[in-house]
Design an enzyme around this catalytic site. Structure first.
Site, short mmCIF file in Angstrom:
data_model
loop_
_atom_site.label_atom_id
_atom_site.label_comp_id
_atom_site.label_asym_id
_atom_site.label_seq_id
_atom_site.Cartn_x
_atom_site.Cartn_y
_atom_site.Cartn_z
N TYR A 101 0.85 -1.19 0.00
CA TYR A 101 0.00 0.00 0.00
C TYR A 101 0.88 1.24 0.00
CZ TYR A 101 -3.36 -3.50 1.65
OH TYR A 101 -4.15 -4.61 1.80
N HIS A 171 0.56 -11.96 1.49
CA HIS A 171 -0.49 -11.22 0.78
C HIS A 171 -1.16 -12.06 -0.30
CE1 HIS A 171 -1.49 -6.71 0.03
NE2 HIS A 171 -2.56 -7.46 -0.04
N PRO A 251 -15.37 -5.21 3.39
CA PRO A 251 -16.65 -5.70 3.94
C PRO A 251 -17.85 -4.86 3.53
CG PRO A 251 -15.45 -4.50 5.62
CD PRO A 251 -14.52 -4.62 4.44
N GLY A 253 -18.25 -4.00 0.37
CA GLY A 253 -18.42 -4.22 -1.06
C GLY A 253 -17.93 -3.07 -1.90
N GLY A 255 -17.80 -0.04 -1.32
CA GLY A 255 -18.72 1.08 -1.23
C GLY A 255 -20.15 0.77 -1.65
N PHE A 256 -20.37 -0.39 -2.28
CA PHE A 256 -21.68 -0.69 -2.84
C PHE A 256 -22.76 -0.85 -1.78
CE2 PHE A 256 -24.79 -3.56 -4.96
CZ PHE A 256 -25.10 -2.75 -6.05
#
Length: 382
Positions: A101, A171, A251, A253, A255-256
């Protein structure tokens, strides 16, 4: 080097989504939601156990986007420190990052923000991508060679300003390195007290069994949300069988499930979601049926859709810990309040039946990204 250049170097135009626990970065404004006091206080008191002994808050915080957001903007570093500090003040004790990251930058941000309360939290980070440890340049493919793992961990400790990593993940499974060699290296690091626990992210099930046989795996970190329920098929049952904890990245999604995305949403250039067929114009309208259910239950429970989706995850198993990420203070508080949302047995059955009736259309990742998940490590030569 920006992410676009990194991805070109790796030869994967959309690898970011497979690497990173992205979450609600386009969340709807929640200021008009009339939440009861216990749903907006931000205080998180619930605790969960990963593996046999690692206790963490019921909800963690993913810090990946704190160096660069989905929309490729650069967040204010001081504000990211403030969000991490506030999360700790509100009861969050699990903080997730990775060398990939940034690369490196999110580990640095987390180390800067947590130095004053380091001994009161659990830091988890991840190795495994082929990143030059001096320049930060991402080269193609993966690298879990023993000598590289040890070099990476030394850099992690410096960036995180700590003397040990509480939970270290591979990872992605390296198809060129036997998992026995990887776990053996981690055992050396555990003996040296540089690593306390370890886990795997998106592994093949047989690789998980092999790793756990050598040294107990504390946690698996996979994508898991109402938008992607793949772990329910094999990984979650295996975690329950072996006594392994499960940390859910993305968790919400991507932002969905917050209700921030609809059929009219246009994604910014470089946003990985534009390459995911679950968000294609022909699929998203059908998938929004799930969000409608969440909105209905949010009204019932005087909460937000995102809180309902996190509460649903928490209700699945007592050893599942979601790590929603955000660069917005209000969203962090909202997410950590999801532990206050409780369902009666009948309520949860009704909610689950409604959600089970909805089939999500489209793939979560492009094939050239998905290929890094569910990989089995090669067998060790005798």
């Amino acid at each position: 080097m920006n992410r676009r250049d990194i991805l070109k170097t790796a030869g994967l135009a959309a690898i970011g989504s497979a690497l990173l626990p992205f979450d609600s970065l386009l969340k709807a404004n929640t200021s008009n939601n009339k939440l009861p006091e216990n749903n907006q206080s931000g205080l998180l008191s619930g605790r969960r156990k990963l593996g046999k002994s690692l206790e963490v808050s019921a909800i963690g915080l993913g810090v990946q986007n704190m160096s660069r957001t989905y929309q490729t903007t650069i967040p204010n570093r001081k504000e990211m420190h403030n969000i991490i500090q506030k999360a700790f003040d509100n009861g969050v004790t699990l903080f997730d990052t990775a060398e990939a990251y940034g690369p490196f930058e999110c580990e640095k941000i987390l180390g800067e923000a947590t130095s004053s309360f380091r001994n009161k939290i659990v830091i988890e980070t991840k190795f495994g991508w082929n990143i030059d440890q001096k320049s930060g340049v991402r080269m193609s493919g993966l690298n879990s060679r023993p000598e590289h793992i040890k070099l990476v961990v030394e850099g992690m400790l410096k960036r995180l300003r700590t003397d040990r990593i509480d939970l270290l993940y591979q990872h992605r499974v390296d198809p060129e390195v036997p998992i026995e060699d990887v776990v053996g290296t981690i055992q050396d690091l555990i003996k040296d007290e540089k690593v306390l626990h370890y886990g795997l992210s998106e592994p093949g099930v047989e690789t998980l069994r092999r790793a756990h046989k050598i040294h107990p795996v504390t946690a698996i970190q996979n994508e898991y949300s109402l938008l992607w329920r793949g772990p329910e098929q094999k990984i979650l049952p295996l975690c329950e069988e072996l006594g392994i904890g499960f940390v859910a990245w993305s968790p919400l999604g991507v932002g969905f499930t917050t209700g921030a995305i609809d059929s009219n949403t246009k994604f910014a250039q470089g946003d990985i979601r534009s390459n995911e067929t679950r968000f294609s114009s022909e699929n998203i309208t059908k998938n929004l049926a799930m969000v409608d259910v969440l909105k209905k239950w949010a009204e019932k429970k005087n909460a937000t859709p995102g809180q309902i989706s996190l509460a649903w995850l928490l209700h699945q198993k007592p050893w599942i810990v979601p790590i929603p990420g955000t660069t917005q203070m209000a969203h962090m508080v909202e997410n950590s309040c999801a532990d206050n949302i409780k369902f009666t047995t009948n309520e949860f059955k009704e909610l689950s039946n409604e959600l089970d009736a909805i089939k999500i259309i489209g793939d979560r990742l492009p094939p050239f990204v998905q290929q890094f998940s569910d990989v089995e490590a090669p067998l060790k030569k005798k």
